[in-house]
Design an enzyme around this catalytic site. Sequence first.
Site, PDB file in Angstrom:
ATOM      1  N   SER A  82       8.663   3.914   5.883  1.00 36.98           N
ATOM      2  CA  SER A  82       8.687   3.327   4.541  1.00 36.98           C
ATOM      3  C   SER A  82       7.395   2.573   4.228  1.00 36.98           C
ATOM      4  O   SER A  82       7.331   1.871   3.220  1.00 36.98           O
ATOM      5  CB  SER A  82       9.884   2.384   4.414  1.00 36.98           C
ATOM      6  OG  SER A  82       9.797   1.400   5.416  1.00 36.98           O
ATOM      7  N   HIS A 132      12.170  -2.363  13.421  1.00 35.53           N
ATOM      8  CA  HIS A 132      12.957  -1.465  12.578  1.00 35.53           C
ATOM      9  C   HIS A 132      14.443  -1.813  12.711  1.00 35.53           C
ATOM     10  O   HIS A 132      15.294  -1.081  12.181  1.00 35.53           O
ATOM     11  CB  HIS A 132      12.790  -0.008  13.028  1.00 35.53           C
ATOM     12  CG  HIS A 132      11.466   0.617  12.698  1.00 35.53           C
ATOM     13  ND1 HIS A 132      10.807   0.416  11.511  1.00 35.53           N
ATOM     14  CD2 HIS A 132      10.684   1.491  13.395  1.00 35.53           C
ATOM     15  CE1 HIS A 132       9.685   1.121  11.507  1.00 35.53           C
ATOM     16  NE2 HIS A 132       9.589   1.781  12.641  1.00 35.53           N
ATOM     17  N   ARG A 166      -0.207  10.537   6.420  1.00 28.01           N
ATOM     18  CA  ARG A 166       0.012  11.903   5.955  1.00 28.01           C
ATOM     19  C   ARG A 166      -0.540  12.017   4.539  1.00 28.01           C
ATOM     20  O   ARG A 166      -1.678  12.385   4.348  1.00 28.01           O
ATOM     21  CB  ARG A 166       1.511  12.255   6.039  1.00 28.01           C
ATOM     22  CG  ARG A 166       1.814  13.736   5.970  1.00 28.01           C
ATOM     23  CD  ARG A 166       3.308  13.979   6.076  1.00 28.01           C
ATOM     24  NE  ARG A 166       4.074  13.328   5.021  1.00 28.01           N
ATOM     25  CZ  ARG A 166       4.367  13.875   3.844  1.00 28.01           C
ATOM     26  NH1 ARG A 166       3.995  15.111   3.602  1.00 28.01           N
ATOM     27  NH2 ARG A 166       5.057  13.222   2.918  1.00 28.01           N
TER      28      ARG A 166
HETATM   29  P1  PAP Z   1       6.482   4.188  10.964  1.00 25.90           P
HETATM   30  O1  PAP Z   1       7.803   3.647  10.508  1.00 25.90           O
HETATM   31  O2  PAP Z   1       6.618   5.313  11.936  1.00 25.90           O
HETATM   32  O3  PAP Z   1       5.533   3.139  11.394  1.00 25.90           O
HETATM   33  P2  PAP Z   1       5.419   4.172   8.336  1.00 25.90           P
HETATM   34  O4  PAP Z   1       4.063   3.599   8.430  1.00 25.90           O
HETATM   35  O5  PAP Z   1       6.533   3.267   7.908  1.00 25.90           O
HETATM   36  O6  PAP Z   1       5.816   4.900   9.685  1.00 25.90           O
HETATM   37  O7  PAP Z   1       5.423   5.360   7.290  1.00 25.90           O
HETATM   38  C1  PAP Z   1       4.440   6.309   7.211  1.00 25.90           C
HETATM   39  C2  PAP Z   1       4.221   6.576   5.741  1.00 25.90           C
HETATM   40  O8  PAP Z   1       3.355   5.575   5.199  1.00 25.90           O
HETATM   41  C3  PAP Z   1       3.512   7.906   5.531  1.00 25.90           C
HETATM   42  O9  PAP Z   1       3.990   8.375   4.288  1.00 25.90           O
HETATM   43  P3  PAP Z   1       3.994   9.912   3.874  1.00 25.90           P
HETATM   44  O10 PAP Z   1       4.597  10.678   5.000  1.00 25.90           O
HETATM   45  O11 PAP Z   1       4.785  10.005   2.627  1.00 25.90           O
HETATM   46  O12 PAP Z   1       2.560  10.267   3.645  1.00 25.90           O
HETATM   47  C4  PAP Z   1       2.057   7.465   5.475  1.00 25.90           C
HETATM   48  O13 PAP Z   1       1.221   8.411   4.881  1.00 25.90           O
HETATM   49  C5  PAP Z   1       2.190   6.194   4.673  1.00 25.90           C
HETATM   50  N1  PAP Z   1       1.035   5.299   4.854  1.00 25.90           N
HETATM   51  C6  PAP Z   1       0.378   5.016   6.003  1.00 25.90           C
HETATM   52  N2  PAP Z   1      -0.621   4.166   5.776  1.00 25.90           N
HETATM   53  C7  PAP Z   1      -0.595   3.888   4.461  1.00 25.90           C
HETATM   54  C8  PAP Z   1      -1.411   3.060   3.617  1.00 25.90           C
HETATM   55  N3  PAP Z   1      -2.427   2.376   4.094  1.00 25.90           N
HETATM   56  N4  PAP Z   1      -1.097   3.006   2.314  1.00 25.90           N
HETATM   57  C9  PAP Z   1      -0.050   3.708   1.815  1.00 25.90           C
HETATM   58  N5  PAP Z   1       0.730   4.508   2.542  1.00 25.90           N
HETATM   59  C10 PAP Z   1       0.470   4.608   3.861  1.00 25.90           C
END
Ligand code: PAP
Length: 331
Positions: free
Chosen positions: A79, A143, A297
């Site tokens: 999230s 989490h 991603r």
């Molecule tokens: P985690 O719970 O495994 O740590 P988490 O970081 O919560 O994962 O979620 C990853 C999502 O945040 C990805 O979304 P997507 O799959 O829809 O692309 C990731 O791309 C997005 N994300 C990571 N870093 C950022 C950022 N700096 N700004 C906005 N979104 C981000």
Amino acid sequence: METPQTGLSLPKYLQEEELTEECKELISSLPTEKGWIGPPLYQFQGFWHSSKILSTILTCQKNFQAQDSDIFLTTTPKSGTTWLKAIVFALVNRRKYPDPINHPLVTNNPHALVRYLELEPRIDYQAYDTSTTIASPRLIATHLPFVSLPESVKNSACKLVYLCRNPKDNFVSFWQFANAVIPKEMGTNSLEETLDKFCRGGNIYGPFWDHVLGYWKESLENPQKLLFLKYEEMKEHPEIHLRRIAEFIGCPLSLEEESKGVVDDILKLCSFDTLSNLEVNKSGKLSSGHDTSVFFRRGEVGDWKNHLTPEMIRKLDQITEEKWRGSGLSF
Ligand code: PAP
């Protein structure tokens, strides 16, 4: 119960290892469900966990002592945790690291700077300060659903910042992540099968809706303790939410900082574009075993439109409506 899967390149928090007698006994009494990317999950206090995470939850619930100055970054997986960790780390440490070129976030993935309470069983929680780069306040991620937080977290004056996301984007991100980290030997999870499990709540830390609702209710009852944020709102007005977070955790931006553009500097440093293009986030590896690149991603709102069929959308919307009806919570 399923046979543990050995020899697979699973992330550390999913690897099965020798459990305490207490944990074994508990597990034998719990409902179980096949995991997406590895060993089975067990339902404890209404939520699904791997046996390894379950054993650390028990340890945390027994031993973890929150301090009034602690700041907990709590999220449902996928999230925006990585983003939230980066923002709060940069905010709390802005005087210590004023130079964005030589900032720890340039050479460390946010997950290496703000560690998870329940995913790193070998961290000595009493000595938590010395095992991170921050002395005080301690920044700790989790989490865990609200119901499973250690009592000292609920009862102390520590602060919780909770971030969640639209169920449809959360699901798509989860599905993509699971297929990115699943050991090759296990193939991939189909969208249909994964959605079915997500809707039944049987994903790690699921049910998603109950996780969000637990924190939502707490934020209404206890707004001084818990700040409830939505990824979509953060994306739309990041500067407003950064200031809200700063106020909430007790380090508001001064007029001088505002005039120097500190808000924009932090947001730029923590932006998807900046972080995802850093070498450490393109080719690094975390102690969990994950490549750092899997946390970046697309980082956009509404990617679900590119993946879900009308029937899938209807199903997710219907569950959302049913689960959150009357709560005041919507996306
Ligand atoms: P985690 O719970 O495994 O740590 P988490 O970081 O919560 O994962 O979620 C990853 C999502 O945040 C990805 O979304 P997507 O799959 O829809 O692309 C990731 O791309 C997005 N994300 C990571 N870093 C950022 C950022 N700096 N700004 C906005 N979104 C981000």
